[in-house]
Design a protein around this motif. Structure first.
Motif, mmCIF file in Angstrom:
data_model
loop_
_atom_site.group_PDB
_atom_site.id
_atom_site.type_symbol
_atom_site.label_atom_id
_atom_site.label_comp_id
_atom_site.label_asym_id
_atom_site.label_seq_id
_atom_site.Cartn_x
_atom_site.Cartn_y
_atom_site.Cartn_z
ATOM 1 N N LYS A 230 18.489 28.277 -79.327
ATOM 2 C CA LYS A 230 19.132 27.914 -78.210
ATOM 3 C C LYS A 230 18.354 27.219 -77.241
ATOM 4 N N GLN A 231 18.479 27.499 -75.803
ATOM 5 C CA GLN A 231 17.552 26.644 -74.910
ATOM 6 C C GLN A 231 16.150 27.394 -74.696
ATOM 7 N N ILE A 232 14.878 26.696 -75.077
ATOM 8 C CA ILE A 232 13.796 27.414 -75.064
ATOM 9 C C ILE A 232 13.254 27.430 -73.678
ATOM 10 N N ASN A 283 6.195 29.062 -69.317
ATOM 11 C CA ASN A 283 6.330 28.659 -67.722
ATOM 12 C C ASN A 283 5.547 27.120 -67.746
ATOM 13 N N CYS A 284 4.983 26.938 -68.685
ATOM 14 C CA CYS A 284 4.345 25.395 -68.795
ATOM 15 C C CYS A 284 5.529 24.341 -68.702
ATOM 16 N N ASN A 285 6.804 24.912 -69.215
ATOM 17 C CA ASN A 285 7.940 24.102 -69.269
ATOM 18 C C ASN A 285 7.930 22.871 -69.551
ATOM 19 N N ARG A 286 7.456 22.494 -70.669
ATOM 20 C CA ARG A 286 7.394 20.933 -71.210
ATOM 21 C C ARG A 286 6.355 20.000 -70.331
ATOM 22 N N PRO A 415 13.662 17.555 -74.787
ATOM 23 C CA PRO A 415 14.648 18.100 -74.346
ATOM 24 C C PRO A 415 14.555 19.707 -74.262
ATOM 25 N N ARG A 416 15.460 20.424 -73.515
ATOM 26 C CA ARG A 416 15.236 21.715 -73.134
ATOM 27 C C ARG A 416 15.080 22.676 -74.576
ATOM 28 N N ASP A 417 15.947 22.128 -75.457
ATOM 29 C CA ASP A 417 16.140 22.967 -76.789
ATOM 30 C C ASP A 417 14.958 22.716 -77.714
ATOM 31 N N SER A 418 13.965 21.788 -77.389
ATOM 32 C CA SER A 418 12.900 21.534 -78.450
ATOM 33 C C SER A 418 11.610 22.293 -78.010
ATOM 34 N N LYS A 419 11.060 22.702 -79.023
ATOM 35 C CA LYS A 419 9.577 23.192 -79.013
ATOM 36 C C LYS A 419 8.675 22.171 -78.705
ATOM 37 N N TYR A 420 8.835 20.863 -79.359
ATOM 38 C CA TYR A 420 8.147 19.689 -79.259
ATOM 39 C C TYR A 420 8.704 18.710 -78.548
ATOM 40 N N PRO A 421 7.860 17.856 -77.949
ATOM 41 C CA PRO A 421 8.412 16.572 -77.504
ATOM 42 C C PRO A 421 8.750 15.669 -78.605
ATOM 43 N N LEU A 422 9.978 14.808 -78.231
ATOM 44 C CA LEU A 422 10.039 13.827 -79.305
ATOM 45 C C LEU A 422 9.673 12.773 -79.040
ATOM 46 N N GLY A 423 9.229 11.953 -80.045
ATOM 47 C CA GLY A 423 8.579 10.619 -80.027
ATOM 48 C C GLY A 423 8.832 9.610 -80.885
#
Lengths: 961, 312
Positions: A230-232, A283-286, A415-423
């Motif tokens: 779900k949303q991380i 809390n670093c929230n992306r 995105p909110r549901d991904s642990k890593y940024p997409l590139g």
């Protein structure tokens, strides 16, 4: 055609339509023809119809273990059971298992470890217990439309397989049993089919004593919470709400900077008083290092403290040897652990969370792909060279080729549901490990402009056979002919860009004329020309171990501007008359023409001074300079100037192969401080002059007074060694540092000075008039104002200062824009940035060469403990300027404990390692990972049980710190 | 196909038409046989093939695109359908090379005009507006594979067919960062054991029964004809393209009413107001039957067996 199709086992064709969204949210339709077959094996050994279709392992040997609930049976497992309890299936109590194609795909997509286990069970380790049933290609078990309204698609496909097998096996008296994990799922499927069981229920009903072991094993797994995806991350607030919050003060904005020790922690400085808020975990929230973020303070009961634990991504990787990096939701990842620091409530600091991103600082990142365990996978994790940047998920088809290369990747979104940024992949730099590639990475990573100079820049150069001309004057103040003065320069060996020279002459009873002559770069680099623009952009010359990236083209930097011996050169002179006690009587500035009598090295100059036989003008001048410099130095130190230490290392390079031959230990000679003193004097004098003339646009350099709190690590460390550090004033600090001498540990003083350096912020360039006057001061040098005047060949700040000074004394025109504060501030921002990047790049280059140097070598060295953390110690090896982490695994069994409060490591209660104490370490290069050879430290003395692996904080790729 | 007729042959056709008998036995307001099939292109979101006579062959395919736009600046919903007509060079020798481009553009514009009130014509088309900032864009691509007269009639039927075949995936609106939203495909069933992608998405369809038909009414001699063959087109004095759409509330008086959504003159020649009136009346008279037949066909058509493209 139909006939052929039938013969080949194809029953019919189904048009299978799926809809999916790509990562930017676009919707696509995928239509595929699915050829359903009638020649796929059911897997039952006794089945007559399917006997020619496959190996058919099911019930080949009659199941010796009876189950109380069902008779002869085969098991159909669902994917949740497989994912959660994949280890259970090692047991031979579970036999005659059918893995449907649907389940196979489901497991593969969701959990890599479970998939690998399942793969090896089905095709290697337990071929006789497992059968893979291709239900989605079987004409009886696959249907596009759903028959069971109340079931999920997965259950539906599972059930249609069960129903088919039931009728198919009727005459063999075998019943398929569906094993599920989910309670609801069981209830729903029971409406349609009789033999649906929980995995646990099935095992409980086994008539075999071995079942208890399995049940215990299951219980262990069950307690581990169901890591739901779900949303991380929390969603960001809208722009308007952030702006409202900032206006009302509940939300602050600041720069997000990730801790170098622990990638799960970060701080945001929210105001001019350098108040910082602490941010941890989710809390670093992306936010990515460098982003401008909006932060909001958490309620006080949620405040935490820094973990004091070293958490580096590569460290964790090695410790865990976690190989499921390619996996979306690594279930056993301890990134999801709540930071344990919560326990130590008393130490809490203001903790905040990121509620929005105001400006992303995303750029293109250099790095490499992490090796993936699933062959031919498309999704990969990219590991940026800079360790403060998170891993980036990219999709690529060419992972095989890219795995051996350094590549550039850009982040698209997070995105909110991904642990890593997409590139996405941008380009490749070159073969990993080659010198050119690594240097290129280094330069790109530090944003250093390093392309060859353009045509238009080179067009600005004078001809090579340039000759001085005393008649050309640019302002009312003429150039003075100083060719007859005995001027000499003192520089390191091999220096080709000589930008300063000195002279000293006794002109009277206790009266000396001392001159500092600086290369007159501004004579050649005129404002508004291409060469000036380029220099302004580059800001500084960058020194790497095996390469120098010039700010000015070679003709100027190493020839026409360089004050070479016995050659006539233009200079900018600053000449004092002073007494032997260095009291300055007068000072004058003018442009000049000089002819340096000798270009000396520090060592040579020292020799001349020390050799009483040398009695020529040069020697006399040098001795005069030396005498005066000692007076100046004593006065400066008396004012509270700090002597700081850093870990500077230079390599003696083999220029043929450009490999480091040996490490040069920097020897400190008196001549070093002699030159330094006069340069400082010149800088200060010039600063005073230009500030007096241009109080609102002079380019100055300041070093902010550090906050008392920032000295905390230093004070703590010194306190443990029994010394007191006074941080009230610069003078107090300098004096108390001088007192910190331990006869048993001669390095202690230097280490403390290093720690002091780390407590401070960097000195910066600024335009006069942009900060309050008291903040003009240079704390480290203990002077009220300061600037850079003495190295115009390699620093752009000096070029501006030269122009300001020339304008002030009438030696040159005032060029347009020179006296513009806004422009000056803009220049300062750029050169501050370039200066910092150049420093980092230089250090990174050293680290890179340390790795190259140690290739195939092992050396035992003395190191010092710079820090003790919960899970390891930080060790500094002065000889190589190497700072690394040795991770200790503390356990009750080994008797090793780490006491962060006391900064010590204890074995069975006895302190064996204390902060700032020497330890002996063995340095070698670990090449286990061919892609990333890294310098490895091993603790030799004191020997500690439980010592495990060690890691290189100074970055395995030589980048980052 | 290129047709060359002598003057005598033309005279024969013209006098025949004036006597309400055409050389294939039809009367002036009769259409030739129409074959309509839907779902012929599996790669599209909706498709339809229409064959008319001997034979005009038209293929319409619809591609959906999830488009994001700036909700601040575009408050009014825009007509979401785009038409693009393409004449295959094989359709007739007159379309070889770039021959058909101009006519294709002309027809695309005509359809765009006929559907300019699409939001009123199709009551549930507004549903394509998913959320502020997201909408479905409907791209209708029409290929004319073969030409045997009355192309625009065939195309308009094919468009209706394709629109009726068009399926939209249902989208759920999920909140995203900064008050914005994201569109997520609605899958009424949970995945459980399978990948999300394999779970069917809920779909919805358009109500197309009031979509405009475009008829070409040709004047041959003094007679007005629908659905001309190429031979007849040689004799045409003037031609009108008339778009007609059924009016919503036509149930009160049993006679269904039709709105003229566009009128466009094709080719040369002048027309008197009176003749235009006559031609429009003919269009209105014949469109009723065509609508009826079309509705019946759309209702009763059995979809092709999946996996067989129309080429087989």
């Amino acid at each position: 055609m139909d006939l052929n199709v039938k013969q080949s086992g194809i029953h019919s064709v189904a048009l299978h339509t799926t809809y999916f969204q790509n990562r930017s949210g676009k919707v696509y339709k995928r239509a595929e023809e699915r050829y359903l077959r009638n020649d796929l094996s059911c897997g039952l050994a006794q089945c007559g119809t399917c006997k020619d279709f496959g190996t058919n392992p099911l019930l080949k040997i009659e199941n010796p273990v009876r189950n109380a609930k069902v008779g002869r049976h085969a098991l159909i497992v669902d994917s949740t059971s497989l994912i959660r309890f994949y280890d259970l299936f090692d047991s031979s109590l579970l036999r005659d298992l059918i893995v449907t194609q649907t389940v196979w795909e489901g497991v593969k997509a969701k959990a890599v470890p479970a998939y690998k286990k399942m793969n090896s069970l089905c095709y290697e380790d337990a071929k006789d217990r497992f059968h893979v049933f291709m239900n989605e290609f079987h004409c009886e078990t696959f249907s596009e439309s759903s028959k069971f309204e109340d079931l999920s698609r997965g259950e539906e496909l599972l059930l249609s397989t069960a129903l088919y097998l039931k009728t198919h096996w009727q005459k063999h008296n075998v019943a398929p049993v569906v094993l599920v994990f989910d309670e609801d799922s069981k209830k729903r499927m029971e409406n349609h089919y009789q033999h649906v069981m929980y995995l646990k229920e099935y095992i409980q009903n086994l008539e075999d004593p071995g079942k208890q072991a399995l049940l215990d094993q299951m219980a262990a797994y069950e307690s581990s919470g169901n890591g739901n995806e779900k949303q991380i991350f929390d969603e960001y607030l809208s722009h308007d709400r952030i702006m409202e919050g900032i206006a009302s003060g509940t939300i602050k904005r600041g720069n997000f900077s990730v801790s170098r020790e622990n990638y799960r922690e970060a701080t945001v400085i929210i105001d001019d008083q350098l108040t910082s808020w602490f941010i941890t975990g989710n809390n670093c929230n992306r936010a990515v290092n460098g982003d401008t973020v909006a932060v909001q303070l958490l309620p006080e009961d949620q405040w935490t403290a820094p973990e004091k634990k070293i958490r580096l991504r590569d460290v964790e990787e090695y410790v865990k040897t976690a190989d499921d990096m390619g996996n979306e939701d690594e279930e056993n990842d301890d990134e999801n652990d709540e930071p344990k620091a919560k326990k130590s409530k008393k130490m809490t600091v203001s903790t905040a969370k990121v509620v929005g991103i105001i400006k992303r600082n995303w750029r293109e990142y250099c790095g490499m792909l992490l090796p993936s365990t699933v062959k031919g996978a498309r999704r990969h994790l990219f590991c940026p060279a800079e360790r403060l940047i998170p891993r980036i998920r990219i999709e690529t088809e060419q992972a095989e080729t890219l795995s051996q290369q350094r590549i550039v990747v850009a982040i698209d979104h997070w995105p909110r549901d991904s642990k890593y940024p997409l590139g996405h992949y941008v380009r490749s730099i070159g073969e990993m490990g080659s010198r050119e590639t690594e240097n290129e990475v280094l330069l790109l990573e530090h944003d250093i402009p390093h392309a060859p100079f353009s045509e238009s820049v080179l067009d600005c150069l004078p001809r090579e056979e340039w000759e001085p001309d005393l008649t050309e004057n640019r302002g009312p103040l003429p150039r003075v002919d100083l060719r007859d003065l005995t001027i000499c320069s003192v520089d390191p060996l091999g220096c080709t860009d000589i930008d300063d020279a000195l002279h000293c002459k006794q002109i009277g009873e206790d009266l000396f004329e001392v001159g500092v002559h600086i290369a007159d770069v501004t004579h050649f680099v005129r404002p508004g020309t291409a060469i000036d623009d380029e220099a302004a952009l580059r800001g500084t010359t960058v020194y790497l171990c095996d390469r120098r990236i010039d700010m000015l083209p070679c003709l100027l930097s190493s020839n026409l501007c360089s004050l070479r011996g016995e050659e006539e050169r233009y200079a900018f002179s600053c000449i004092w008359t002073m007494t032997s006690s260095a009291d300055i009587q007068s000072v004058k500035y003018h442009k000049s023409l000089i002819k340096s009598k000798a270009a000396l090295t520090y060592e040579k100059a020292q020799e001349i001074i020390d050799d009483p036989k040398e009695q020529n003008d040069v020697a006399l001048g040098l001795r005069g300079l030396m005498k005066l410099s000692k007076v100046l130095n004593a006065r400066r130190t008396g004012n509270g100037a700090l002597t700081l230490a850093s870990s500077e290392v230079r390599f003696d390079m083999d220029w043929e192969s450009r490999t480091p031959k040996k490490v040069m230990e920097k020897q400190h000679l008196d001549t070093h401080s002699m030159v330094e003193e006069f340069m400082l004097l010149a800088n200060i004098s010039v600063a005073e002059k230009i500030l007096e003339e241009y109080p609102d646009c002079a380019l100055l350099r300041r070093h902010p007074v550090p906050l008392k709190e920032s000295y905390k690590p230093l004070v703590e460390a010194a306190r443990h060694r029994g010394f007191e550090i006074i941080v009230e004033s610069g003078k107090g600090l300098a004096d108390s540092l001088n007192r910190c001498v331990d006869k048993k540990n001669p390095m202690l003083n230097r280490l403390l000075r290093m720690l002091t350096t780390r407590c401070m912020t960097q000195a910066v360039y600024f335009s006069a008039g942009t900060v309050p006057v008291p903040q003009y001061q240079h704390f480290g040098l203990a002077c009220a104002i300061y600037t850079h005047f003495t190295s115009p060949i390699r620093r752009y700040a000096d070029v501006i200062v030269h122009r300001l000074l020339a304008a002030a004394i009438g030696a040159d025109d005032i060029q347009s824009g020179l006296l513009n504060q806004a422009r000056c501030t803009k220049i300062c921002t750029n050169i501050n940035y370039r200066h910092k990047q150049a420093q980092y790049a230089g250090r990174a280059s050293v680290q890179l060469n340390v790795v190259r140097y140690f290739k195939g070598k092992v050396e035992t060295c003395e190191g010092f403990v710079m820090g003790v953390r919960n899970n390891g110690i930080q060790v500094f090896v002065p000889k190589y300027g190497l700072e690394s982490i040795i991770v200790l695994q503390t356990s009750a069994a080994s008797g090793t404990t780490i006491d962060v409060e006391e900064m010590s490591v204890k074995v069975n209660g006895d302190v064996v390692i204390k902060e700032l104490e020497p330890v002996t370490v063995r340095i070698s290069v670990n090449e286990k990972n061919q892609q990333r050879p890294r310098v490895e430290l091993q603790l030799i003395k004191p020997a500690i049980p439980g010592l495990s692996v060690d890691f290189d904080l100074s970055s395995s790729e030589g980048l980052g710190l | 196909m290129e047709v060359h007729l002598s003057d005598d042959e033309k005279l024969f056709l013209i006098t025949g038409a004036e006597a309400n008998i055409r050389n294939d036995g039809r009367s002036c307001q009769d259409f030739r046989q129409i074959i309509l099939e839907r779902g012929v292109l599996s790669g599209t979101n909706g498709s339809c093939r229409v064959q008319l006579g001997q034979t005009t062959d038209v293929l319409a395919g619809i591609k959906l695109e999830l488009e994001s736009y700036d909700a601040e600046t575009e408050k009014e919903p825009k007509q979401p359908i785009n038409f693009n007509v393409d004449f295959s060079a094989n359709a007739s020798s007159q379309f070889a090379g770039k021959g058909g481009d101009e006519y294709a553009e002309e027809l695309s514009a005509a359809f765009q005009a006929a559907y300019s009130k699409a939001l009123d014509i199709m009551p549930n088309l507004a549903k394509t507006q998913l959320a502020d900032g997201y909408r479905w864009k409907i791209n209708v691509d029409i290929s004319v594979l073969q030409w045997d007269g009355s192309v625009s009639d065939a195309i308009s039927i094919a468009i209706i067919g394709a629109l009726s075949d068009l399926e939209f995936p249902e989208g759920d609106v999920a909140p995203d960062d900064g008050g914005k939203v994201r569109i997520v495909l609605k899958r009424p069933k949970v995945a459980g054991n399978v990948r999300d992608e394999n779970v069917q998405v809920a779909m919805w369809k358009l109500d197309v029964m009031r979509c405009p038909l475009l008829l070409t009414i040709s004047k041959i001699g003094t007679a007005n004809l629908v659905d001309c063959t190429p031979e007849e087109e040689c004799c045409i004095r003037s031609q009108l393209l008339v778009g007609l759409a059924a009016i919503a509330d036509s149930s009160e008086n049993n006679e269904p009413n039709y709105d003229v959504t566009c009128v466009k003159q094709v080719g040369g020649g002048l027309l008197e107001m009176e003749s235009i009136q006559e031609m429009l009346e003919l269009a209105a008279k014949s469109v009723g039957g065509l609508y009826g037949a079309l509705a019946k066909r759309l209702k009763n058509e059995e979809m092709r067996k999946p996996g067989h493209s129309f080429l087989l």
